[in-house]
Design a protein around this motif. Structure first.
Motif, mmCIF file in Angstrom:
data_model
loop_
_atom_site.group_PDB
_atom_site.id
_atom_site.type_symbol
_atom_site.label_atom_id
_atom_site.label_comp_id
_atom_site.label_asym_id
_atom_site.label_seq_id
_atom_site.Cartn_x
_atom_site.Cartn_y
_atom_site.Cartn_z
ATOM 1 N N PHE A 65 16.189 -45.705 -4.579
ATOM 2 C CA PHE A 65 17.166 -46.023 -3.541
ATOM 3 C C PHE A 65 18.265 -46.940 -4.053
ATOM 4 C CE2 PHE A 65 13.669 -44.933 -0.463
ATOM 5 C CZ PHE A 65 14.339 -43.853 0.105
ATOM 6 N N LEU A 66 18.030 -47.565 -5.198
ATOM 7 C CA LEU A 66 19.038 -48.429 -5.805
ATOM 8 C C LEU A 66 20.324 -47.660 -6.086
ATOM 9 C CD1 LEU A 66 19.771 -51.169 -7.145
ATOM 10 C CD2 LEU A 66 18.687 -50.333 -9.237
ATOM 11 N N GLY A 67 20.198 -46.414 -6.520
ATOM 12 C CA GLY A 67 21.372 -45.616 -6.841
ATOM 13 C C GLY A 67 21.796 -44.655 -5.740
ATOM 14 N N PHE A 68 21.088 -44.672 -4.608
ATOM 15 C CA PHE A 68 21.361 -43.706 -3.534
ATOM 16 C C PHE A 68 22.790 -43.847 -3.008
ATOM 17 C CE2 PHE A 68 21.458 -42.343 0.880
ATOM 18 C CZ PHE A 68 20.798 -41.122 0.843
ATOM 19 N N GLY A 69 23.201 -45.082 -2.717
ATOM 20 C CA GLY A 69 24.520 -45.296 -2.132
ATOM 21 C C GLY A 69 25.649 -44.883 -3.052
ATOM 22 N N SER A 70 25.531 -45.226 -4.339
ATOM 23 C CA SER A 70 26.620 -44.896 -5.266
ATOM 24 C C SER A 70 26.749 -43.396 -5.461
ATOM 25 C CB SER A 70 26.384 -45.587 -6.620
ATOM 26 O OG SER A 70 25.233 -45.090 -7.262
ATOM 27 N N TYR A 71 25.623 -42.678 -5.512
ATOM 28 C CA TYR A 71 25.690 -41.230 -5.669
ATOM 29 C C TYR A 71 26.191 -40.554 -4.395
ATOM 30 C CZ TYR A 71 23.510 -41.126 -10.261
ATOM 31 O OH TYR A 71 23.256 -41.285 -11.601
ATOM 32 N N PHE A 72 25.829 -41.092 -3.240
ATOM 33 C CA PHE A 72 26.318 -40.531 -1.986
ATOM 34 C C PHE A 72 27.840 -40.650 -1.907
ATOM 35 C CE2 PHE A 72 27.585 -40.745 2.433
ATOM 36 C CZ PHE A 72 26.837 -39.746 3.045
ATOM 37 N N CYS A 73 28.357 -41.825 -2.251
ATOM 38 C CA CYS A 73 29.794 -42.066 -2.122
ATOM 39 C C CYS A 73 30.599 -41.447 -3.266
ATOM 40 C CB CYS A 73 30.062 -43.565 -2.055
ATOM 41 S SG CYS A 73 29.417 -44.346 -0.553
ATOM 42 N N TYR A 74 29.962 -41.228 -4.413
ATOM 43 C CA TYR A 74 30.677 -40.664 -5.564
ATOM 44 C C TYR A 74 31.307 -39.326 -5.215
ATOM 45 C CZ TYR A 74 31.326 -38.313 -10.070
ATOM 46 O OH TYR A 74 31.850 -37.612 -11.122
ATOM 47 N N ASP A 75 30.585 -38.481 -4.507
ATOM 48 C CA ASP A 75 31.077 -37.141 -4.206
ATOM 49 C C ASP A 75 31.656 -37.009 -2.802
ATOM 50 O OD1 ASP A 75 30.988 -35.387 -6.433
ATOM 51 O OD2 ASP A 75 28.798 -35.417 -6.374
ATOM 52 N N ASN A 76 32.012 -38.133 -2.178
ATOM 53 C CA ASN A 76 32.732 -38.046 -0.898
ATOM 54 C C ASN A 76 34.004 -37.205 -1.009
ATOM 55 O OD1 ASN A 76 31.984 -41.406 0.380
ATOM 56 N ND2 ASN A 76 30.785 -39.546 0.401
ATOM 57 N N PRO A 77 34.824 -37.412 -2.043
ATOM 58 C CA PRO A 77 36.034 -36.577 -2.157
ATOM 59 C C PRO A 77 35.716 -35.088 -2.315
ATOM 60 C CG PRO A 77 36.241 -38.531 -3.518
ATOM 61 C CD PRO A 77 34.808 -38.482 -3.063
ATOM 62 N N ALA A 78 34.680 -34.747 -3.099
ATOM 63 C CA ALA A 78 34.359 -33.333 -3.319
ATOM 64 C C ALA A 78 33.930 -32.652 -2.029
ATOM 65 C CB ALA A 78 33.259 -33.205 -4.370
ATOM 66 N N ALA A 79 33.182 -33.359 -1.188
ATOM 67 C CA ALA A 79 32.725 -32.777 0.073
ATOM 68 C C ALA A 79 33.877 -32.562 1.051
ATOM 69 C CB ALA A 79 31.662 -33.674 0.711
ATOM 70 N N LEU A 80 34.977 -33.298 0.847
ATOM 71 C CA LEU A 80 36.132 -33.210 1.757
ATOM 72 C C LEU A 80 37.400 -32.836 0.988
ATOM 73 C CD1 LEU A 80 35.430 -36.493 3.791
ATOM 74 C CD2 LEU A 80 34.953 -34.141 4.527
ATOM 75 N N GLN A 81 37.242 -32.000 -0.054
ATOM 76 C CA GLN A 81 38.365 -31.702 -0.941
ATOM 77 C C GLN A 81 39.588 -31.185 -0.185
ATOM 78 O OE1 GLN A 81 37.523 -28.817 -3.999
ATOM 79 N NE2 GLN A 81 39.604 -28.793 -4.772
ATOM 80 N N ASP A 82 39.410 -30.162 0.644
ATOM 81 C CA ASP A 82 40.549 -29.597 1.365
ATOM 82 C C ASP A 82 41.113 -30.594 2.374
ATOM 83 O OD1 ASP A 82 38.085 -29.305 2.682
ATOM 84 O OD2 ASP A 82 38.862 -27.717 3.986
ATOM 85 N N ASN A 83 40.235 -31.405 2.992
ATOM 86 C CA ASN A 83 40.705 -32.405 3.952
ATOM 87 C C ASN A 83 41.502 -33.508 3.264
ATOM 88 O OD1 ASN A 83 37.489 -31.782 4.831
ATOM 89 N ND2 ASN A 83 39.063 -31.275 6.337
ATOM 90 N N PHE A 84 41.027 -33.949 2.091
ATOM 91 C CA PHE A 84 41.752 -34.961 1.320
ATOM 92 C C PHE A 84 43.148 -34.454 0.961
ATOM 93 C CE2 PHE A 84 38.154 -37.604 1.066
ATOM 94 C CZ PHE A 84 38.453 -38.759 0.358
#
Length: 524
Positions: A52-71
């Motif tokens: 869980f130490l790395g859970f937050g950083s990995y979740f937020c790392y790909d925020n742009p990819a999940a919303l590519q067209d929206n970004f």
């Protein structure tokens, strides 16, 4: 003096309870498996917190990819500008990730380092979200840069934690489980960010919607920071009980990296060549699947998340498989071949993309579980923070360059040519792995041994060291003269250096065969 206040030597008994530490009691939590650092249950709890130490950083790392067209729509940016969110994440870590690993080894320690780096990750995400809300592209870039500085150094600390707690005890499986939880974070990101955006878009529009969604994603960083603090307390207690720190007499110096084995440097090439064919592909995956297979945004996100979904399930299983069978290099070669096949299916056929992505997910899980533990087989434990930091630094150099290149390739020539680029990188990874196999087989072949063969090898090596130490001690005692009585007693450090010199091993430049203590000198 009370029993709790007495300091016992390692292995010394504390009464009839058989407990051997100054911190544990015969009753209460200290005597339970959950609170005993030697127990599997306690290590399992620590391992869970590491994940869980790395859970937050990995979740937020790909925020742009999940919303590519929206970004791209809400912020009015091009594909190249979008990929700069990933490139700027990697660029500073070409240097700072190595520095972060060195600081863990020599200054902060793994506990303080984890807390500091996780805090930096959270600050970076807050800046990224705030800048998105106010449509300040340059400030978003700055936030992403700060986020990357913390996230990659945090990954080094996470690897260090795993080796300290699990070296010789299911290390491949633990690396697999850590990867699994990290990819759960990435997968959940792909699953829920689009629905969250759709909901928030009812109340906020354009850049403001992007900012609010990123703030919501940042809550995962708060959760990971809490896990880091708890894990630090557990590790401090375990170090005191198990007397870990008393055995860490080595001092890490920047100049030590020149003595790293050639196989280590080739492993870093494999890491770079393999991961540049995974992460930049996923960053561009939503657009690729919408363009070639005519999928909707939601369907493209689901397909794009398959690699992470598969690895979340398969990584612990494949890690356990490698723990039981060994032969790490063979598994890495197979994983690279399967990844090349997956890219070829996605590029040259019209088969439903789930087939290629499932193959890629399995191959990625296998490679990560088999590749990263190789570093611990060629680098001493006290230098692992520095070694993993170098790996992460060089990986980030590759990702930074490739993120820019792939964005330019897509804007200029489309997705076909970027897939050809990825397959070329994987071919380099394949040949580099074969080269490591050849170098390792000419030595002892430790990296491709079975667990049983490694145990025999370690026993033989330790027996030879003990025998040589006894010979050196005997010869030293027989040569004691009047002047020697005024000199410091031969230390373990002195004996080891004489032993290494006798067997022809290369000593670091700051070592001296006749030196009887550790020499400290300023960093340069």
């Amino acid at each position: 003096m009370s029993l709790e206040g007495q300091t016992l030597l390692p292995g010394e008994s504390s009464g009839s309870s058989g407990i051997t530490t100054d911190d544990e009691e015969s009753g209460g939590c200290g005597a339970t498996a959950c609170c005993n650092p030697r127990s599997t249950c306690h290590r399992f709890i620590a391992g869970l917190l590491m994940c869980f130490l790395g859970f937050g950083s990995y979740f937020c790392y790909d925020n742009p990819a999940a919303l590519q067209d929206n970004f791209m729509k809400d912020l009015n940016i091009t594909t190249t500008e979008f990929m700069f969110f990933y490139s700027i994440y990697s660029w500073p870590n070409v240097i700072l990730c190595f520095v972060g690993g060195f600081l863990i080894d020599s200054v902060f320690g793994v506990r303080n380092g984890s807390n500091i780096y996780m805090l930096i990750v959270m600050i970076g995400q807050i800046i990224f979200a705030s800048a998105g809300f106010y449509d300040m592209y340059w400030l978003m870039i700055l936030g992403r840069l700060i986020f990357g500085i913390g996230a990659e150094s945090l990954a080094v600390a996470q690897n260090n934690y795993a080796v300290v707690w699990f070296r010789g005890k299911e290390l491949n499986m633990v690396f697999g489980i850590q990867l699994s939880f990290a990819r759960i974070g990435s997968t959940v990101n792909f699953w829920i960010m689009e629905p969250i955006y759709t909901y928030v878009n009812q109340f906020y529009f354009g850049p403001e919607c992007i900012g609010v969604v990123l703030f919501i994603a940042g809550l995962t960083c708060v959760f990971s920071l809490i896990c880091s603090l708890i894990l630090g307390c557990m590790d401090k207690r375990a170090a005191r009980i198990l007397h870990r720190d008393e055995n860490n007499t080595e001092v890490v110096r920047l100049t030590d990296i020149v003595d790293f084995k050639p196989s280590f440097w080739i492993i870093t090439i494999i890491v770079v060549a393999y991961y540049v064919a995974i992460f930049p592909f996923i960053a561009l995956g939503k657009g690729f699947f919408m363009s070639k297979f005519n999928l909707t945004a939601h369907e493209a996100n689901n397909v794009n998340s398959i690699v992470y979904s598969i690895s979340a399930i398969a990584s612990p299983v494949l890690g356990l498989l490698i723990d039981k069978t060994g032969r790490n290099i063979i598994w890495v070669i197979l994983s690279i071949l399967f990844t090349i096949a997956a890219h070829a299916i996605l590029t040259f056929t019209d088969l439903y993309p789930y087939i290629g992505m499932v193959m890629m997910g399995l191959a990625y899980s296998l490679c990560a579980s088999g590749l990263w533990p190789l570093v611990a087989l060629v680098i001493p434990e006290y230098q692992l923070g520095t070694a993993y930091g170098i790996c992460q630094s060089i990986e980030n150099l590759g990702l930074a360059v490739v993120s820019i290149i792939t964005g330019i390739i897509v804007d200029a020539g489309g997705y076909y040519w970027v897939e050809m680029f990825f397959m070329g990188a994987l071919t380099l990874a394949l040949f580099s792995t074969i080269l490591v196999w050849i170098i390792d087989s000419r030595a002892y072949g430790v990296m491709n041994m079975t667990p049983y063969e490694r145990d025999i090898h370690d026993c033989n090596r330790q027996a030879a060291e003990i025998l040589e130490r006894e010979k050196l001690l005997s010869s030293s005692r027989s040569q004691i003269g009047p002047n020697d009585l005024l000199q410091p007693t031969n230390s373990e450090f002195h004996i080891r250096n004489r032993y290494l010199s006798r067997i022809g091993a290369s000593l670091p430049s700051h070592y001296n065969v006749n030196q009887k203590y550790l020499a400290y000198r300023a960093l340069r």
